[in-house]
Structure formats: structure tokens, C-alpha cells
Motif scaffolding. Structure first.
Motif, PDB file in Angstrom:
ATOM      1  N   GLU A 138      50.374  46.950  59.343  1.00 18.40           N
ATOM      2  CA  GLU A 138      49.055  47.164  59.938  1.00 18.40           C
ATOM      3  C   GLU A 138      49.178  47.935  61.254  1.00 18.40           C
ATOM      4  O   GLU A 138      50.205  47.857  61.943  1.00 18.40           O
ATOM      5  N   CYS A 150      46.260  49.757  57.061  1.00 24.34           N
ATOM      6  CA  CYS A 150      47.373  49.012  56.460  1.00 24.34           C
ATOM      7  C   CYS A 150      48.038  49.933  55.452  1.00 24.34           C
ATOM      8  O   CYS A 150      47.436  50.269  54.416  1.00 24.34           O
ATOM      9  N   CYS A 204      46.829  42.141  56.842  1.00 22.10           N
ATOM     10  CA  CYS A 204      46.561  42.789  55.575  1.00 22.10           C
ATOM     11  C   CYS A 204      47.379  42.066  54.494  1.00 22.10           C
ATOM     12  O   CYS A 204      48.495  41.605  54.769  1.00 22.10           O
TER      13      CYS A 204
END
Length: 122
Positions: free
Chosen positions: A6, A22, A95
Motif C-alpha cells: 500500500e 495497493c 489492502c
């Protein structure tokens, strides 16, 4: 080995915007549903939004109308556009990827990034 990284976090004033990214390596995100989660200090990690491989989206009520999840399969990247930020959005944002389809439950996700800090000042 699928890895997620990320970026895009930072410090922003209330009502401001940030876009998180991400990037996925070691696999194609076209095979995964992707999700964003967040964890504030002293709180449990919570669901933010998820997007399926066909682009179907589900978001938490707390971010509907303010946050938008999207994906670019060609870039192997998923995004979280965050607008009208509030101090209560302050958290580490994660993420995640799962091969089963969109889901709000963390247990459905197979791969996780290391997180990026978002701090919203009042």
C-alpha cells in the motif's frame, strides 16, 4: 508468493482527500476480489470496502458516499479514493486479496499488505 504494497497515506486536514494505492505482485488481481480494511488505535480492524473481479462493489455504511474503491487490472493495482475525510477515519489502512469473491469478513482474505497510515486532523 502474492505480495501487496500500500501507499498514499499521510496527514490531511478534515474535509480533505487522499487516494490510497495497493500494488499486487506475484499474481494477477484479475483472479482476486480486493478489499480495504482499517484499524484505528485501540480498536479492532474493520471492513471499509471491497471490489470483485467484475467490478461489483460493497462498502461499509460509515464510508458510503465518501470513499470509492476501484481497480486497474492492467496495472495490478487497487485504489481507495477517500474524500470528505473526518478525524474518525484516522487509522492504518490495509489492502487484502481473496480468491472467493467480495466479502466484508477478514477471515475470507488470503493475502494482506503491511498497511499505510492515514491521519486526519480536525
Amino acid at each position: 508468493q502474492v505480495q501487496l504494497v500500500e501507499s498514499g497515506g499521510g496527514l490531511v486536514q478534515a474535509a480533505g482527500s487522499l487516494r490510497l494505492s495497493c500494488v499486487v505482485s506475484g499474481g494477477s488481481i484479475s483472479n482476486y476480489a480486493m478489499g480495504w480494511f482499517r484499524q484505528a488505535p485501540g480498536k479492532e480492524r474493520e471492513f471499509v470496502a471491497t471490489i470483485g473481479w467484475r467490478g461489483n462493489i460493497y462498502s461499509a455504511d460509515s464510508v458510503k458516499g465518501r470513499f470509492t474503491i476501484s481497480r486497474d487490472n492492467a496495472k495490478n493495482t487497487v485504489y481507495l479514493q477517500m474524500d470528505s475525510l473526518k478525524p474518525e477515519d484516522t487509522a492504518v489502512y490495509y489492502c487484502a486479496a481473496n480468491s472467493r469473491g467480495i466479502a466484508a469478513a477478514m477471515t475470507r482474505y488470503d493475502y494482506w499488505g503491511q498497511g499505510t497510515q492515514v491521519t486526519v486532523s480536525s
